[in-house]
Design an enzyme around this catalytic site. Structure first.
Site, short mmCIF file in Angstrom:
data_model
loop_
_atom_site.label_atom_id
_atom_site.label_comp_id
_atom_site.label_asym_id
_atom_site.label_seq_id
_atom_site.Cartn_x
_atom_site.Cartn_y
_atom_site.Cartn_z
N ASP A 53 -1.61 -9.18 12.28
CA ASP A 53 -2.98 -9.65 12.04
C ASP A 53 -3.37 -10.85 12.89
OD1 ASP A 53 -3.35 -7.69 10.14
OD2 ASP A 53 -2.53 -8.93 8.55
N HIS A 62 6.16 -13.06 7.61
CA HIS A 62 6.28 -11.66 7.21
C HIS A 62 7.40 -11.53 6.19
CE1 HIS A 62 6.51 -7.28 7.44
NE2 HIS A 62 5.26 -7.37 7.85
N ARG A 112 3.61 -5.42 17.50
CA ARG A 112 2.21 -4.99 17.49
C ARG A 112 1.31 -6.15 17.94
NH1 ARG A 112 1.98 -3.09 11.46
NH2 ARG A 112 2.96 -5.14 11.34
N SER A 144 0.83 -1.22 0.00
CA SER A 144 0.00 0.00 0.00
C SER A 144 0.86 1.26 0.00
CB SER A 144 -0.97 0.00 1.18
OG SER A 144 -0.32 -0.34 2.37
N HIS A 200 -2.01 -8.94 2.17
CA HIS A 200 -1.64 -7.68 2.85
C HIS A 200 -2.73 -7.40 3.89
CE1 HIS A 200 0.36 -3.98 3.49
NE2 HIS A 200 -0.04 -3.28 2.45
N1 CMX Z 1 1.76 -20.29 6.26
C1 CMX Z 1 2.21 -21.17 5.32
N2 CMX Z 1 3.21 -20.93 4.47
C2 CMX Z 1 3.83 -19.74 4.60
C3 CMX Z 1 3.46 -18.78 5.58
C4 CMX Z 1 2.37 -19.10 6.41
N3 CMX Z 1 1.91 -18.25 7.31
N4 CMX Z 1 4.26 -17.69 5.46
C5 CMX Z 1 5.10 -17.96 4.44
N5 CMX Z 1 4.84 -19.19 3.92
C6 CMX Z 1 5.45 -19.81 2.75
C7 CMX Z 1 5.25 -18.92 1.54
O1 CMX Z 1 3.94 -19.08 0.99
C8 CMX Z 1 6.35 -19.34 0.64
O2 CMX Z 1 5.95 -20.55 0.02
P1 CMX Z 1 6.35 -20.86 -1.53
O3 CMX Z 1 7.85 -20.92 -1.51
O4 CMX Z 1 5.68 -22.15 -1.80
O5 CMX Z 1 5.83 -19.73 -2.33
C9 CMX Z 1 7.46 -19.67 1.64
O6 CMX Z 1 6.84 -19.87 2.91
C10 CMX Z 1 8.49 -18.55 1.78
O7 CMX Z 1 7.79 -17.34 2.05
P2 CMX Z 1 8.48 -16.17 2.92
O8 CMX Z 1 9.67 -15.67 2.16
O9 CMX Z 1 8.69 -16.61 4.31
O10 CMX Z 1 7.32 -15.09 2.96
P3 CMX Z 1 6.97 -14.02 1.86
O11 CMX Z 1 7.81 -12.81 2.10
O12 CMX Z 1 6.96 -14.59 0.49
O13 CMX Z 1 5.45 -13.69 2.22
C11 CMX Z 1 3.65 -13.23 3.66
C12 CMX Z 1 5.12 -12.96 3.38
C13 CMX Z 1 3.19 -12.31 4.80
C14 CMX Z 1 2.83 -12.90 2.41
C15 CMX Z 1 3.48 -14.71 4.05
O14 CMX Z 1 4.19 -14.98 5.25
C16 CMX Z 1 2.03 -15.12 4.22
O15 CMX Z 1 1.37 -15.48 3.22
N6 CMX Z 1 1.49 -15.11 5.49
C17 CMX Z 1 0.11 -15.38 5.73
C18 CMX Z 1 -0.74 -14.19 5.32
C19 CMX Z 1 -0.54 -13.03 6.30
O16 CMX Z 1 -0.52 -13.22 7.50
N7 CMX Z 1 -0.41 -11.81 5.76
C20 CMX Z 1 -0.29 -10.62 6.61
C21 CMX Z 1 0.91 -9.82 6.28
C22 CMX Z 1 1.01 -8.65 7.21
C23 CMX Z 1 1.23 -7.36 6.48
O17 CMX Z 1 0.70 -7.17 5.37
O18 CMX Z 1 1.90 -6.50 7.06
#
Ligand code: CMX
Length: 426
Positions: free
Chosen positions: A365, A310, A319, A234, A264
């Site tokens: 979250d 994250h 937080r 964002s 997000h």
């Molecule tokens: N559950 C399962 N798998 C997860 C995970 C979770 N909570 N968090 C990361 N992973 C997986 C990723 O999907 C990725 O898998 P692939 O290699 O198959 O694509 C792998 O672990 C590596 O990811 P990462 O480098 O650790 O995390 P990213 O930077 O790519 O993504 C985020 C970060 C937040 C999108 C991811 O951790 C996620 O999807 N979390 C759940 C959704 C969530 O809580 N989002 C809120 C974010 C808060 C914000 O916006 O500030």
């Protein structure tokens, strides 16, 4: 006498400009980042290529606003945090009172906004309603008007600040209206002359004060979500759109559209969903073993566990710690909060064993949804709107500073897959 925010910024901006000019003149060629193939394909994660002075997210510490760790300022009002974000200092009591008055003076939502919102389909997502309202309010933009009149670059920040204050002065009222229109909660509730921004938002939504507990929850929620440095979807989107000198209404609306994504801002609604599904499946607060089984079921089903992981953080989000503290104080016997707390004991271990997520710890979250739910906000899809109201402060503080400092239009270089193949071949 207390200074207005504009007067305070007018005093600061010349020094900031001098500093930027000196850095660029003396050290413009210094290399600060390299980009690997994985980063180019991977959302530019970790590439240092933009400036944001409002806050930093340290992987091992979490959010730091202008040098202050978020847990040290968790008891402040969101209005104070906005002042801190944009000026680098907390306001004095007089400055805060004057700033709150200035926001209230700009608090009238144009009537056509309510017509637009009421004309939208009943099935519209509340984020689509909020974004549309902010975009429709572009009609009020002082920036666009002054630009068309021919203002100089040096003046850009002044109408940008005026637009920022108009957005902050009205976004909570609009968001509360979205809640009441979308969920048929009855007539709109007028803003109060006395309450602070967060309490007024809670009141306009129609939440019962519960001896101030719901106002305190809203204050905390809005204070914790204001900013998370510049590269998140964002903030980065708002930055890019604003860099084209699209006015703050365009830029914030665009940023909010990014916040509507499930990876997000939308994650907080998914998070509470996951908690409630767990409770439903096991008929109440699940045992640790049941949570572990359900976490594995989620992962084996190819889904993420919302609220965990994250892009930058590598520790429990402070937080989340703040929300957990509120839960322990006010909701210690509440089944939803107890489940959230128990999930926190189990899910990091499961994610570590799963071995994919770089960060197995909870993000903001993971805990916030339970608090909103217990405050009486049962409409999950609305949760991102609350996030958005707060995050508008971060986006706008960054935007005003960028207009003050003459930040250039964003234009990173893209390369083709064939170009990458050529680099690999040497
Ligand atoms: N559950 C399962 N798998 C997860 C995970 C979770 N909570 N968090 C990361 N992973 C997986 C990723 O999907 C990725 O898998 P692939 O290699 O198959 O694509 C792998 O672990 C590596 O990811 P990462 O480098 O650790 O995390 P990213 O930077 O790519 O993504 C985020 C970060 C937040 C999108 C991811 O951790 C996620 O999807 N979390 C759940 C959704 C969530 O809580 N989002 C809120 C974010 C808060 C914000 O916006 O500030």
């Amino acid at each position: 006498m207390a200074k207005t925010l504009k007067e305070k910024l007018a005093g600061l901006i010349p020094k900031l400009r001098e500093e930027r000019t000196a850095i660029l003149k003396g050290h413009g060629d210094k290399v600060i980042s390299e980009v690997s193939v994985a980063q180019a394909f991977g959302g530019m994660r970790g590439v240092k290529g933009m400036i944001c002075d409002t806050s930093v997210v340290e992987p091992d510490k979490g959010l730091i606003i202008r040098g202050k760790p978020i847990l040290d300022i968790q008891d402040k009002l969101p209005e104070e945090i906005f002042w801190l974000l944009i000026t680098g200092d907390l306001p004095s009591a007089d400055e805060l009172a004057l700033f709150q008055k200035e926001l209230k003076d700009r608090g009238e939502v144009p009537k056509y906004i309510w017509k637009v919102l009421k004309a939208m389909p009943k099935t519209s997502h509340p984020m689509a309603m909020l974004d549309t309202a902010i975009l429709a309010m572009e009609n009020e933009s002082a920036f666009r008007k002054r630009y068309n009149e021919g203002m100089t670059k040096q003046e850009y920040w002044e109408p940008a600040l005026e637009d920022a204050m108009k957005i902050i002065g009205t976004i909570h009222t609009i968001a509360a209206g979205v809640y009441r229109i979308k969920y048929k909660k009855g007539d709109l509730i007028e803003p109060s002359k006395k309450l602070d921004w967060g309490a007024d938002y809670a009141k306009m939504m129609g939440l019962p004060p519960r001896k101030g507990q719901n106002y305190e929850m809203m204050r905390l929620y809005l204070t914790l979500h204001t900013d998370h440095e510049g590269g998140n979807v964002s903030a980065n989107t708002c930055h890019t759109v604003g860099s084209a000198l699209s006015d703050p209404f365009y830029a914030v609306s665009a940023g909010l559209n990014g916040l509507a994504g499930p990876l997000h801002g939308l994650a907080n609604q998914e998070c509470l969903n996951w908690i409630l599904q767990t409770m439903e499946k096991f008929g109440g607060v699940p045992t640790e073993k049941q949570i572990e089984d359900y976490a594995w079921e989620t992962l084996n089903g190819g889904k993420v566990i919302p609220g965990y992981g994250h892009a930058v953080l590598r520790v429990t989000d402070p937080r989340f710690v703040a929300f957990n503290g509120f839960g322990k104080k006010y909701l210690s016997n509440n089944p939803v909060f107890m489940t959230v707390d128990r999930v926190f004991n189990i899910v990091p271990k499961v994610l570590q064993a799963h071995g994919k997520a770089k960060n197995p710890w909870p993000n903001v979250d993971a805990g916030s949804g339970a608090l909103l739910y217990e405050a009486g906000i049962k409409e999950f899809e609305y949760y991102t709107v609350l996030f958005s109201v707060s995050r508008s402060m971060g986006m706008l503080s960054q935007l005003v500073l960028n207009r003050a400092l003459g930040t250039a239009i964003t234009r990173p270089k893209s390369v083709s897959t064939d170009w990458i193949k050529g680099q690999i071949a040497g």
